[in-house]
Design an enzyme around this catalytic site. Sequence first.
Site, PDB file in Angstrom:
ATOM      1  N   ASN A   7       0.861  -1.194   0.000  1.00 51.50           N
ATOM      2  CA  ASN A   7       0.000   0.000   0.000  1.00 51.50           C
ATOM      3  C   ASN A   7       0.897   1.245   0.000  1.00 51.50           C
ATOM      4  OD1 ASN A   7      -1.403   2.291   1.069  1.00 51.50           O
ATOM      5  ND2 ASN A   7      -3.066   0.949   1.678  1.00 51.50           N
ATOM      6  N   HIS A  10       1.076   6.287   1.767  1.00 54.78           N
ATOM      7  CA  HIS A  10       1.935   7.215   2.519  1.00 54.78           C
ATOM      8  C   HIS A  10       2.878   8.011   1.622  1.00 54.78           C
ATOM      9  CE1 HIS A  10       0.256   5.839   6.114  1.00 54.78           C
ATOM     10  NE2 HIS A  10       1.313   5.389   6.770  1.00 54.78           N
ATOM     11  N   HIS A  43      -5.537   3.821  -1.749  1.00 51.39           N
ATOM     12  CA  HIS A  43      -6.875   4.142  -1.228  1.00 51.39           C
ATOM     13  C   HIS A  43      -7.264   5.535  -1.722  1.00 51.39           C
ATOM     14  CE1 HIS A  43      -9.530   4.284   2.699  1.00 51.39           C
ATOM     15  NE2 HIS A  43     -10.205   4.619   1.613  1.00 51.39           N
ATOM     16  N   ARG A  45      -9.438   8.148  -0.998  1.00 49.39           N
ATOM     17  CA  ARG A  45     -10.373   8.538   0.068  1.00 49.39           C
ATOM     18  C   ARG A  45     -11.276   9.648  -0.428  1.00 49.39           C
ATOM     19  NH1 ARG A  45      -8.480   6.524   5.403  1.00 49.39           N
ATOM     20  NH2 ARG A  45     -10.294   7.590   6.207  1.00 49.39           N
ATOM     21  N   ARG A  49      -7.161  12.954   0.919  1.00 57.68           N
ATOM     22  CA  ARG A  49      -6.060  13.445   1.763  1.00 57.68           C
ATOM     23  C   ARG A  49      -4.691  12.982   1.253  1.00 57.68           C
ATOM     24  NH1 ARG A  49      -7.011  10.012   7.260  1.00 57.68           N
ATOM     25  NH2 ARG A  49      -9.086  10.882   7.038  1.00 57.68           N
ATOM     26  N   GLU A  70      -8.438   0.565  -2.812  1.00 57.63           N
ATOM     27  CA  GLU A  70      -9.242   0.594  -1.583  1.00 57.63           C
ATOM     28  C   GLU A  70     -10.216   1.745  -1.708  1.00 57.63           C
ATOM     29  OE1 GLU A  70      -7.285   0.949   2.156  1.00 57.63           O
ATOM     30  OE2 GLU A  70      -6.022  -0.761   1.711  1.00 57.63           O
ATOM     31  N   THR A 101      -8.000   3.380   8.319  1.00 58.38           N
ATOM     32  CA  THR A 101      -9.223   2.578   8.393  1.00 58.38           C
ATOM     33  C   THR A 101      -9.270   1.864   9.742  1.00 58.38           C
ATOM     34  OG1 THR A 101      -8.757   2.157   6.071  1.00 58.38           O
ATOM     35  CG2 THR A 101     -10.586   0.963   7.031  1.00 58.38           C
ATOM     36  N   GLU A 151     -10.875  -9.524   2.931  1.00 60.72           N
ATOM     37  CA  GLU A 151      -9.596  -9.229   3.581  1.00 60.72           C
ATOM     38  C   GLU A 151      -9.881  -9.159   5.076  1.00 60.72           C
ATOM     39  OE1 GLU A 151      -7.193  -6.019   2.000  1.00 60.72           O
ATOM     40  OE2 GLU A 151      -6.326  -5.627   3.977  1.00 60.72           O
ATOM     41  N   HIS A 191      -3.578  -4.854   7.662  1.00 57.07           N
ATOM     42  CA  HIS A 191      -3.688  -3.720   8.582  1.00 57.07           C
ATOM     43  C   HIS A 191      -2.790  -3.906   9.790  1.00 57.07           C
ATOM     44  CE1 HIS A 191      -5.151  -0.086  10.416  1.00 57.07           C
ATOM     45  NE2 HIS A 191      -5.748   0.171   9.276  1.00 57.07           N
TER      46      HIS A 191
HETATM   47  N1  PXP Z   1      -5.701  -3.236   4.257  1.00 57.13           N
HETATM   48  C1  PXP Z   1      -6.658  -2.274   4.315  1.00 57.13           C
HETATM   49  C2  PXP Z   1      -8.036  -2.642   3.892  1.00 57.13           C
HETATM   50  C3  PXP Z   1      -6.360  -0.964   4.739  1.00 57.13           C
HETATM   51  O1  PXP Z   1      -7.337  -0.041   4.819  1.00 57.13           O
HETATM   52  C4  PXP Z   1      -5.027  -0.648   5.059  1.00 57.13           C
HETATM   53  C5  PXP Z   1      -4.671   0.750   5.446  1.00 57.13           C
HETATM   54  O2  PXP Z   1      -4.872   1.601   4.376  1.00 57.13           O
HETATM   55  C6  PXP Z   1      -4.062  -1.660   4.969  1.00 57.13           C
HETATM   56  C7  PXP Z   1      -4.425  -2.951   4.591  1.00 57.13           C
HETATM   57  C8  PXP Z   1      -2.630  -1.404   5.278  1.00 57.13           C
HETATM   58  O3  PXP Z   1      -2.503  -1.100   6.629  1.00 57.13           O
HETATM   59  P1  PXP Z   1      -1.110  -0.610   7.181  1.00 57.13           P
HETATM   60  O4  PXP Z   1      -0.815   0.712   6.555  1.00 57.13           O
HETATM   61  O5  PXP Z   1      -1.333  -0.529   8.655  1.00 57.13           O
HETATM   62  O6  PXP Z   1      -0.097  -1.649   6.793  1.00 57.13           O
END
Ligand code: PXP
Length: 244
Positions: A7, A10, A43, A45, A49, A70, A101, A151, A191
């Site tokens: 992901n 960031h 994602h 959003r 952001r 996402e 999330t 997931e 997550h």
């Molecule tokens: N899976 C989902 C559905 C998420 O919303 C997120 C955060 O955007 C992640 C995985 C990744 O989480 P993390 O950034 O804590 O690794």
Amino acid sequence: MPLLGVNIDHVATLRQARRALEPSPVDAAVLAELAGADGITAHLREDRRHMNELDIERLRGTVHTKLNLEMSIAKDIVDIACKIKPDQATLVPEKREELTTEGGLDVVAYYAQIKAVVSKLGTNGICTSLFIDPDRIQIKAAKKIGAGLIELHTGRYANAKNSIDIKRELDALLHGFKFARDIGLRVNAGHGLNYWNVGALVFAIPDLEELNIGHSIIAQAVLVGMDKAVSRMKEIISRTHSKI
Ligand code: PXP
């Protein structure tokens, strides 16, 4: 062995700190793929952001592996997804005030709305995953909706502080995984996973299809580079899996 979805939200968050052009999420995706990522997750959003629509379009044009978008079930976001056509959409709950999330989607409470979105995305050739807690009622509802893929939210496992709580959360994930697979769902997880907690998860549930990891990988990438950050995570997953 579970695949690794990286992901890259960031990277866009850092860019938005100055509303600048760098760092580019597309560059980050290319580097992550070259380092062995099996998929790229972003994602979009509702408050934009970090990622914006143009980022997702550009990622669609460059990601070679799998683009996982996402998203919430808001109509304008669903319309964008149908236009850009990611390989996969992961439906998540979204609150403006949250940092990330926070919990899984409440598939039971929003059954009709989620069903309509899954069906619309499916008509547009997009495979949909539902981000849910490892809860039988939610898992059953996801199956009934026709999602095919879920997931499991690993946040409670990631936040567990002692061995008793860690074991309890791993057991909950394992039971959720088994139940989902028994009723014919494919299962991802994500997550809060990081270099220190991913091994125990892979050891406990080696047949997870994919792990989605963002914060931890991008935090390492800032310090050691995307190549090392992604390849270290891949290495931990494969080393753990080879011991099973
Ligand atoms: N899976 C989902 C559905 C998420 O919303 C997120 C955060 O955007 C992640 C995985 C990744 O989480 P993390 O950034 O804590 O690794």
